[in-house]
Structure formats: C-alpha cells, structure tokens
Design a protein around this motif. Structure first.
Motif, PDB file in Angstrom:
ATOM      1  N   UNK A   1       0.279  -1.092   0.156  1.00 22.66           N
ATOM      2  CA  UNK A   1       0.032   0.008  -0.131  1.00 22.66           C
ATOM      3  C   UNK A   1       1.505   1.448  -0.028  1.00 22.66           C
ATOM      4  N   UNK A   2       0.779   2.383  -0.519  1.00 22.45           N
ATOM      5  CA  UNK A   2       1.376   3.564  -0.636  1.00 22.45           C
ATOM      6  C   UNK A   2       0.196   4.522  -0.039  1.00 22.45           C
ATOM      7  N   UNK A   3       1.413   4.899   1.142  1.00 26.25           N
ATOM      8  CA  UNK A   3       0.207   5.884   2.384  1.00 26.25           C
ATOM      9  C   UNK A   3      -0.067   7.627   1.360  1.00 26.25           C
ATOM     10  N   UNK A   4      -1.123   7.827   1.814  1.00 27.36           N
ATOM     11  CA  UNK A   4      -1.871   9.255   0.854  1.00 27.36           C
ATOM     12  C   UNK A   4      -1.018  10.416   1.619  1.00 27.36           C
ATOM     13  N   UNK A   5      -1.123  10.265   2.902  1.00 29.89           N
ATOM     14  CA  UNK A   5      -0.494  11.726   3.493  1.00 29.89           C
ATOM     15  C   UNK A   5      -0.205  11.719   4.700  1.00 29.89           C
ATOM     16  N   UNK A   6       0.977  12.623   4.893  1.00 29.98           N
ATOM     17  CA  UNK A   6       1.975  12.351   6.390  1.00 29.98           C
ATOM     18  C   UNK A   6       1.373  14.046   6.806  1.00 29.98           C
ATOM     19  N   UNK A   7      -0.583  14.375   6.919  1.00 32.45           N
ATOM     20  CA  UNK A   7      -1.091  15.640   7.692  1.00 32.45           C
ATOM     21  C   UNK A   7      -1.570  14.939   9.108  1.00 32.45           C
TER      22      UNK A   7
ATOM     23  N   UNK B   1      -4.977   2.717   4.370  1.00 30.36           N
ATOM     24  CA  UNK B   1      -4.672   1.533   4.931  1.00 30.36           C
ATOM     25  C   UNK B   1      -4.852   0.525   4.304  1.00 30.36           C
ATOM     26  N   UNK B   2      -4.241   0.233   3.804  1.00 35.50           N
ATOM     27  CA  UNK B   2      -4.428  -1.906   3.401  1.00 35.50           C
ATOM     28  C   UNK B   2      -4.995  -2.283   4.872  1.00 35.50           C
ATOM     29  N   UNK B   3      -6.790  -2.363   4.852  1.00 36.24           N
ATOM     30  CA  UNK B   3      -7.432  -3.213   5.849  1.00 36.24           C
ATOM     31  C   UNK B   3      -7.806  -4.609   5.520  1.00 36.24           C
ATOM     32  N   UNK B   4      -8.251  -5.249   4.822  1.00 36.81           N
ATOM     33  CA  UNK B   4      -7.940  -6.588   4.465  1.00 36.81           C
ATOM     34  C   UNK B   4      -7.652  -6.858   2.980  1.00 36.81           C
TER      35      UNK B   4
ATOM     36  N   UNK C   1       1.992  -3.019  10.266  1.00 34.47           N
ATOM     37  CA  UNK C   1       1.695  -4.115   9.150  1.00 34.47           C
ATOM     38  C   UNK C   1       1.227  -2.782   8.686  1.00 34.47           C
ATOM     39  N   UNK C   2      -0.187  -2.455   8.581  1.00 36.28           N
ATOM     40  CA  UNK C   2      -1.074  -2.004   8.089  1.00 36.28           C
ATOM     41  C   UNK C   2      -0.778  -0.976   7.418  1.00 36.28           C
ATOM     42  N   UNK C   3       0.733  -0.643   6.818  1.00 38.65           N
ATOM     43  CA  UNK C   3       1.142   0.109   5.879  1.00 38.65           C
ATOM     44  C   UNK C   3       2.521  -0.392   5.142  1.00 38.65           C
ATOM     45  N   UNK C   4       2.865  -1.303   6.110  1.00 37.12           N
ATOM     46  CA  UNK C   4       3.574  -1.891   5.618  1.00 37.12           C
ATOM     47  C   UNK C   4       3.668  -3.152   4.006  1.00 37.12           C
TER      48      UNK C   4
ATOM     49  N   UNK D   1      -8.056  -4.206   0.599  1.00 35.85           N
ATOM     50  CA  UNK D   1      -9.015  -2.918   0.427  1.00 35.85           C
ATOM     51  C   UNK D   1      -8.726  -2.047   1.186  1.00 35.85           C
ATOM     52  N   UNK D   2      -8.752  -0.557   0.705  1.00 35.22           N
ATOM     53  CA  UNK D   2      -7.926   0.884   1.837  1.00 35.22           C
ATOM     54  C   UNK D   2      -9.564   1.175   2.105  1.00 35.22           C
ATOM     55  N   UNK D   3      -8.645   1.944   3.536  1.00 28.75           N
ATOM     56  CA  UNK D   3      -9.699   3.070   4.281  1.00 28.75           C
ATOM     57  C   UNK D   3      -9.128   4.043   4.522  1.00 28.75           C
ATOM     58  N   UNK D   4      -9.328   5.199   4.564  1.00 27.23           N
ATOM     59  CA  UNK D   4      -8.974   6.255   5.151  1.00 27.23           C
ATOM     60  C   UNK D   4      -9.215   7.008   6.298  1.00 27.23           C
ATOM     61  N   UNK D   5      -8.751   7.136   7.317  1.00 29.59           N
ATOM     62  CA  UNK D   5      -9.447   7.690   8.553  1.00 29.59           C
ATOM     63  C   UNK D   5      -9.505   9.063   8.536  1.00 29.59           C
ATOM     64  N   UNK D   6     -10.290   9.409   8.828  1.00 27.51           N
ATOM     65  CA  UNK D   6      -9.448  11.378   8.531  1.00 27.51           C
ATOM     66  C   UNK D   6     -10.257  12.144   9.971  1.00 27.51           C
TER      67      UNK D   6
END
Length: 427
Positions: free
Chosen positions: A220-226, A233-236, A351-354, A386-391
């Motif tokens: 997975x690639x990270x969307x932002x570092x804010x 995040x790869x969650x499943x 492991x969620x962003x590795x 499956x990916x998700x962004x919590x914001x």
C-alpha cells in the motif's frame, strides 16, 4: 500490468540475416551474427533460425551454449531440429512448436533440468512445457526476459520435488499490477505461483494431483502525512484459486494462525512409482511444502475454502487496534470514537502500512476417470485488497474506503502432457 525497464541481452544470431525476425531482434537486444565474434563468451542468448541454418552448423553452438548455462532460442523448428532438441533435453516437445526457448537450470536445483518455453504458431498463441507462457505479442525482448526470469523462480520448497522416476511437471504464473486508488495514490500488488503436477501411477489408470503454492505481496502507498490523517491503509485482503472442475480440493494451508505468526504447511501422500534399488516400484511418497512462518502481529485470517466447489480462498483482516470483521465500515458511527485521540487519528499497527507477503498452498485430486474424459484443467487466481482513510478534515470525523483487485489470465494445465517424459523408466 506494470511496465518494467529491462537491459537488452547480447544475442548471437545463427542464420541468414534477413527477414522480419532478424529486424525485430535488433530492437530486442544487442545483436551480432555468427562470424563477428570468435566465441560465445560475449553472448547471453544464441538465436538459431533453423530455416536458414543446417544442423551441422548450429549443433556445436547449441551444446556449448547450454553447457555454459545460457539461453537458446530455436526458431522455425523443422523435423531435424525438433528431434535433436528432444534428445538433448530428454523431454518430448509438441510437434506444433515453431519456436523454442531453453535455459539450463542449476545442477543443484530442483527438476526439471531445463526451463522450456514453447511458442505454438499453429494456433497463433503460446504454450509452455514446465514453465509459464511467454507474453504476447511477440515482443522478443520481453519473451526472452520472462523466460529467463521464470526459469530460476519456482514458488514452493524442495519437499515438493519428487524422487527419481515420479512423473512430474511444473507450470508457473506471475501477476504484477498497479491500481490507482482515488485521485493520486497508487497501490502495487502481485504474486508468483507454481502448479506442481504429479501422475499418481502407483495404480492403473493413474490419478493426478496438483499442488499449488502462491506467494502474494501487497504494497500500500500512504496518501498523506498530515497529522489529522493517517492516510490510506490496507485493512483487509483476499487470495483465491479455483479450478474449472468442481470438487477435488483435498488440502489447504494455512488453516489458522497464532497471535504473532502465520504458518503455511502442506503435506499430501501420493501413491506413485519411483526408482528404488535399481527398479521402479509402486510406493507412497509425501509431497510437502513448509512449514513457512511469517509475522502477523495485529492481523487475523479466515480460511474460506470450499472443497465442494474446488475453490481455495483466504481472507486476512485487522485484529488490533481495529478489528475490521467485528467493526465493519458499514457500522462506522458505532465504533469511530475508538479510532481517534482527538484531534488526531490513532496509529494502526505497523503492518497496516507495510509491504505484506503471504504464502498459501492447496492440493487438488483429479481421478483417472475425469482425466480420461478431459486431461485439461483450468485454474484461476485472484487477489482483492480493501483500503480505508480515517480523517478529521473540516472538524468532522469520517472515513473513505476503496478497493483494488487483480486476476491473472486463466492457466490451462494438460495434466497428461505436463507430466509426460518419454525417457522415464517408470512410465
């Protein structure tokens, strides 16, 4: 599919320097013709045009090239070239083959001794013996590269290589994919897999067993570092493989996982003939893969395989700090408070962003009666992420979800042809 940059191989061309193939080879590699060099040391590939070269001209070159562990290409195969290469590699090649790529495998590696890719002009497509089909269209540089890469990689350990005399073959498949998630972010994923095919000829007529091993990688690639967000995040994710014949699935691994690691271990007893004390005897031998252990702290897995459907399937998901099975995104309002140390999003496990690699294995049994009716079985492999962004954008708490999936081309295995070996005394 993801494009790659490849170094052009040095190709020694044996034959008349005319025609479409010769011109296209100039783009595929650094090309020089026979007579321009005193030896084969500078060449990585020997290309022989059998239509314009006599056997007495190319036979000494072929033996030297293969003896040095280099790649041989025989194009426009005629009867003489076909018979010569069959004797040399000790394997029957289809009569319809027009082009043949051959690379010796390491002497201390698993059989077969040679990696062989067959291009079948009669049907206008490709077929391969022991190793995966070369890519289309006829980009010779890509064909050579793929053949050489797959000749040295086989998913699965030495326990899957049978004793001398067992009728056996391997075919491999690779998927590499990039998918865009949303506007700017991208994820990469793919797999290497091998299908080990055994002729269980301890009885007559023989059954056939296929053992599949897949190494799947998700990056997975990270969307932002804010600070207010933790990105995509790869969650499943899910891996699966099924055959076009229902039933027959006799074993899968992994079945379950511990708190900190995932272990893949598969052992299948086979009734086969192999050489013992100088003669072929029916006896039992177990094809075994693993155990292979990988770290999985904070993750969990369910084996969703269906023997009745002939389908092997696994789903992997977060266990901590967010359990994506117990707390699905559809119920986000119920559990969203647990994801935040206001105003920031909590950090998920590493492991969620590795980059993650999982290893799965399965075995299918195809009875003699089924194979006699139709020896060809088609396998399909798929991945789903499956990916998700919590914001906390705009002073509100919300999530965004996305998914990516990929599937390799269906892979057809001719069980009888793949395990055939006319030189095997246990036939």
């Amino acid at each position: 599919m993801e494009s790659t940059t490849r170094a052009k191989p040095r190709i020694l061309y044996a034959g008349a320097p005319t025609g479409h193939d010769f011109n296209s080879l100039r783009e595929a590699g650094s090309l020089f013709v026979q007579g321009e060099a005193d030896s084969l040391e500078d060449a990585e590939v020997l290309w022989v045009d059998c239509a314009t070269t006599k056997p007495e001209q190319y036979t000494p070159l072929v033996e030297r090239v293969l003896g040095a562990g280099k790649t041989l290409v025989l194009d426009h195969l005629d009867t003489q070239a076909h018979d010569f290469i069959c004797r040399l590699v000790g394997t029957r090649i289809e009569d319809s083959a027009q082009t043949l790529l051959v690379t010796p495998r390491p002497a201390n590696g698993p059989p077969p001794r040679y990696a062989i890719t067959v291009l079948d002009a009669a049907r206008g497509d490709r077929s391969s013996l022991h190793f995966e089909d070369a890519p289309a269209p006829r980009d010779w540089g890509a064909i050579i590269q793929e053949h050489q890469a797959r000749s040295i990689h086989t998913a699965g350990g030495p326990g899957l290589i049978p004793p001398p005399g067992v009728m056996f073959g391997i075919k491999t498949q690779t998927l590499t994919s990039s998918k865009r998630i949303g506007i700017v972010q991208t994820t990469k994923f793919g797999f290497n897999s091998s299908f080990h095919v055994y002729r269980a000829n301890g009885k007559s007529p023989p059954d056939y067993v296929v053992i599949w091993v897949q190494q799947a990688t998700f990056a997975p690639f990270i969307l932002t570092n804010e600070p207010a967000e933790q990105g995509h995040w790869l969650y499943a994710f899910q891996t699966e493989c099924d055959s076009n014949l229902p039933g027959g699935l006799i074993a899968t691994s992994p079945q379950a996982m511990s708190i900190t690691e995932l272990v893949t271990h598969l052992s299948v007893p086979l009734h086969v003939k192999y050489i013992q004390d100088g003669s072929c005897r029916p006896q039992f031998w177990s094809a075994t893969h693993g155990p292979v252990a990988r770290p999985w702290d904070g993750w969990s897995m369910t084996n969703r395989s269906s023997p009745a459907l002939g389908k092997a399937e696994w789903r992997y998901f977060h266990r901590a700090p967010w359990n994506s099975e117990e707390n699905p995104l559809a119920e986000f309002e119920r559990w969203k408070a647990s994801m935040y140390d206001k105003p920031r999003v909590k950090r998920l496990n590493l492991l969620a962003d590795s980059t993650l690699t999982v290893e799965t294995a399965a075995a299918w049994l195809f009875p003699a009666a089924v194979v006699q009716d139709n020896p060809k079985v088609t396998f399909s492999e798929k991945l789903k992420l499956d990916f998700v962004t919590f914001s906390t954008r705009s002073s509100s708490v919300f999530h965004e979800s996305a998914f990516a999936d990929g599937a390799a081309n269906p892979l057809e295995l001719d069980l009888v042809a793949l395990t055939e070996d006319v030189t095997n005394p246990c036939r």
